[in-house]
Design a protein around this motif. Structure first.
Motif, PDB file in Angstrom:
ATOM      1  N   ILE A  73     -28.527   0.499 -36.204  1.00  0.00           N
ATOM      2  CA  ILE A  73     -28.079   0.872 -37.551  1.00  0.00           C
ATOM      3  C   ILE A  73     -28.145   2.390 -37.642  1.00  0.00           C
ATOM      4  N   PHE A  74     -27.010   3.007 -37.957  1.00  0.00           N
ATOM      5  CA  PHE A  74     -26.958   4.462 -38.027  1.00  0.00           C
ATOM      6  C   PHE A  74     -26.871   4.939 -39.463  1.00  0.00           C
ATOM      7  N   LEU A  75     -27.375   6.128 -39.679  1.00  0.00           N
ATOM      8  CA  LEU A  75     -27.404   6.731 -41.006  1.00  0.00           C
ATOM      9  C   LEU A  75     -26.014   6.766 -41.625  1.00  0.00           C
ATOM     10  N   SER A  99     -30.266   7.258 -35.920  1.00  0.00           N
ATOM     11  CA  SER A  99     -30.448   5.829 -36.175  1.00  0.00           C
ATOM     12  C   SER A  99     -31.621   5.614 -37.134  1.00  0.00           C
ATOM     13  N   VAL A 100     -31.632   4.452 -37.738  1.00  0.00           N
ATOM     14  CA  VAL A 100     -32.759   4.077 -38.586  1.00  0.00           C
ATOM     15  C   VAL A 100     -34.034   4.087 -37.753  1.00  0.00           C
ATOM     16  N   GLY A 101     -33.931   3.688 -36.496  1.00  0.00           N
ATOM     17  CA  GLY A 101     -35.081   3.706 -35.595  1.00  0.00           C
ATOM     18  C   GLY A 101     -35.642   5.109 -35.416  1.00  0.00           C
ATOM     19  N   VAL A 108     -24.950   5.650 -45.431  1.00  0.00           N
ATOM     20  CA  VAL A 108     -24.283   6.559 -46.359  1.00  0.00           C
ATOM     21  C   VAL A 108     -23.032   5.878 -46.914  1.00  0.00           C
ATOM     22  N   GLU A 109     -22.270   5.259 -46.025  1.00  0.00           N
ATOM     23  CA  GLU A 109     -21.055   4.548 -46.449  1.00  0.00           C
ATOM     24  C   GLU A 109     -21.398   3.417 -47.416  1.00  0.00           C
ATOM     25  N   TYR A 113     -39.896   5.123 -48.113  1.00  0.00           N
ATOM     26  CA  TYR A 113     -39.508   6.293 -48.908  1.00  0.00           C
ATOM     27  C   TYR A 113     -38.792   7.333 -48.048  1.00  0.00           C
ATOM     28  N   GLY A 114     -39.248   7.502 -46.823  1.00  0.00           N
ATOM     29  CA  GLY A 114     -38.625   8.471 -45.930  1.00  0.00           C
ATOM     30  C   GLY A 114     -37.185   8.111 -45.619  1.00  0.00           C
ATOM     31  N   LEU A 115     -36.914   6.848 -45.400  1.00  0.00           N
ATOM     32  CA  LEU A 115     -35.546   6.404 -45.145  1.00  0.00           C
ATOM     33  C   LEU A 115     -34.671   6.672 -46.371  1.00  0.00           C
TER      34      LEU A 115
END
Length: 152
Positions: free
Chosen positions: A127-129, A75-77, A133-134, A9-11
């Protein structure tokens, strides 16, 4: 490894902020409604994300939440660790590099846990935010063969 709802949910909430809070802060109520997440649960997640420097908040009538950094810098991390803690699949001091274990001289499984941990961390850190978004924008703009838009 299985992520809890905090991570999942946070992601989703951070992606939502990246999409909708580019110019001005967005209320958690708006994020909760779009993402179908309880507002009280989202407040708990936002507090952790704020503490870790991923989001920032503004008080007042025009207040709300937005990213604290550019999506290319998150990052997703970063997000998952802020919400879940470390991402190691098992509690193994040797595999996480924190300390030496009393069983380390004869433990063979530590190599398995270390490789799994390294793979997970590499995947989420690469993997970056901005990529998500894209992808979110791409998915929302998918057009079917007959010209109708799918998605929201």
């Amino acid at each position: 490894m299985k992520l809890s709802t905090k991570g999942r949910y946070g992601l989703r909430a951070v992606i939502d902020l990246a999409v909708y809070a580019e110019a001005e802060p967005v209320s958690l109520a708006a994020v909760a409604e779009r993402q179908n997440i309880s507002i009280s649960y989202l407040e708990q997640l936002a507090a952790k994300l704020k503490k870790s420097g991923i989001v920032k908040s503004t008080r007042g009538a025009q207040g709300g939440y937005m990213l604290a950094k550019a999506p290319e810098e998150i990052s997703v991390g970063d997000i998952l660790r802020a919400l879940e803690g470390d991402l190691n699949p098992v509690d193994c001091a040797e595999a996480s590099g924190e300390a030496e274990c009393a069983s380390s001289d004869f433990c063979v499984t530590k190599y398995v846990w270390k490789r799994i941990s390294d793979s997970i961390n590499h995947a989420v850190d690469s993997i970056f935010l901005s990529e998500l978004v894209e992808e979110s924008r791409r998915v929302k703009n998918i057009v079917t063969c007959d010209g109708e838009k799918r998605g929201k």
